[in-house]
Design a protein around this motif. Structure first.
Motif, short mmCIF file in Angstrom:
data_model
loop_
_atom_site.label_atom_id
_atom_site.label_comp_id
_atom_site.label_asym_id
_atom_site.label_seq_id
_atom_site.Cartn_x
_atom_site.Cartn_y
_atom_site.Cartn_z
N SER A 1 -71.60 -85.26 -23.66
CA SER A 1 -72.81 -84.44 -23.81
C SER A 1 -72.65 -83.12 -23.08
CB SER A 1 -74.04 -85.17 -23.27
OG SER A 1 -74.37 -86.27 -24.05
N GLY A 2 -72.00 -83.17 -21.92
CA GLY A 2 -71.76 -81.95 -21.16
C GLY A 2 -70.88 -80.98 -21.91
N ALA B 1 -75.82 -82.34 -19.12
CA ALA B 1 -75.18 -83.60 -18.71
C ALA B 1 -75.75 -84.08 -17.38
CB ALA B 1 -73.67 -83.43 -18.63
N LEU B 2 -75.99 -83.16 -16.46
CA LEU B 2 -76.56 -83.55 -15.17
C LEU B 2 -78.00 -84.05 -15.33
CD1 LEU B 2 -75.05 -80.75 -12.94
CD2 LEU B 2 -74.40 -83.16 -13.00
N LEU C 1 -82.35 -82.05 -24.66
CA LEU C 1 -81.67 -82.92 -23.71
C LEU C 1 -80.77 -83.91 -24.44
CD1 LEU C 1 -84.49 -83.75 -21.15
CD2 LEU C 1 -82.48 -82.36 -20.78
N SER C 2 -80.01 -84.63 -23.68
CA SER C 2 -79.18 -85.70 -24.21
C SER C 2 -79.33 -86.90 -23.28
CB SER C 2 -77.72 -85.27 -24.31
OG SER C 2 -76.97 -86.26 -25.00
N SER C 3 -78.56 -87.93 -23.53
CA SER C 3 -78.68 -89.16 -22.77
C SER C 3 -77.37 -89.92 -22.86
CB SER C 3 -79.83 -89.98 -23.38
OG SER C 3 -79.98 -91.20 -22.71
N GLY D 1 -77.29 -90.85 -26.83
CA GLY D 1 -76.45 -89.69 -26.51
C GLY D 1 -75.46 -89.38 -27.62
N ILE D 2 -74.85 -90.43 -28.19
CA ILE D 2 -73.92 -90.23 -29.31
C ILE D 2 -74.65 -89.61 -30.49
CG2 ILE D 2 -72.45 -91.40 -31.00
CD1 ILE D 2 -71.89 -93.53 -28.81
N CYS D 3 -75.83 -90.14 -30.79
CA CYS D 3 -76.60 -89.60 -31.92
C CYS D 3 -77.03 -88.16 -31.68
CB CYS D 3 -77.82 -90.48 -32.19
SG CYS D 3 -77.40 -92.11 -32.82
#
Length: 191
Positions: A158-159, A167-168, A24-26, A31-33
């Motif tokens: 991220s998407g 991303a969602l 996942l991302s954030s 999110g950048i990391c």
């Protein structure tokens, strides 16, 4: 201080033991990391330390030492817990489950930030970047709007790297995160 340590541990656990194993991302620095970690194979906690210290320095120069003191503790503690959890790999979920991971990341991350914010601390992440941008470039724009745009850009990025679905899910995590922060700071009363 004990609640700050617990909050940092929960937030770091969320990132290292739930978000990353489930791909996942954030939003935010996290999110950048994640994007840089995935793209270049860099160590997540060291990336976070680098960004946190960079933001701390920029904050001290642009907003002053008083504002920088608010983020100093979290700039040291939170990435330290990230590093610790990276050395003791553990995944909360038995198997990949993106929906559960997005929910748990939002809850644990929200508790982490809520505990910090309620005690007057800041993580020195995109909230501090938003303060700097407001101070230097956009004095007439609300802080929450600047923060929303920054996090939206990171989630959209991220998407591009992880796919639209991730991303969602990051958006779901951010919504849960923000609600949990409110609950931790203000209780279950509506504000």
């Amino acid at each position: 201080m004990a609640l700050i340590l617990i909050g940092c541990a929960l937030g770091a656990f969320s990132s290292i033991c739930i978000m990353i194993p489930n791909d996942l991302s954030s939003g935010g620095i996290t999110g950048i990391c994640r994007i840089l970690q995935e793209r270049f194979g860099l160590i997540f906690s060291l990336l976070y330390y680098a960004f946190a210290f960079l933001i701390l320095l920029v904050c001290a120069v642009t907003l002053g030492i008083r504002e920088a003191r608010k983020i100093l503790l979290m700039t040291i503690l939170y990435p330290g817990f990230l590093l610790l959890f990276e050395h003791f790999p553990f995944s909360l979920l038995e198997e990949k489950d993106i929906i559960l991971a997005a929910i748990y990341c939002g809850v644990f991350g929200g508790v982490c930030s809520g505990l910090g914010f309620s005690r007057g601390y800041s993580f020195g992440g995109t909230d501090t970047i938003a303060k700097i941008l407001k101070h230097k470039f956009f004095p007439d724009v609300g802080l929450s709007k600047i923060l929303l745009v920054i996090d939206a850009v990171i989630i959209i990025a991220s998407g591009l790297f992880f796919g639209r679905n991730i991303a969602l899910y990051a958006l779901v995590t951010q919504i849960i995160f923000s609600k949990v922060v409110e609950y931790v700071m203000y209780g279950f009363e509506t504000k």
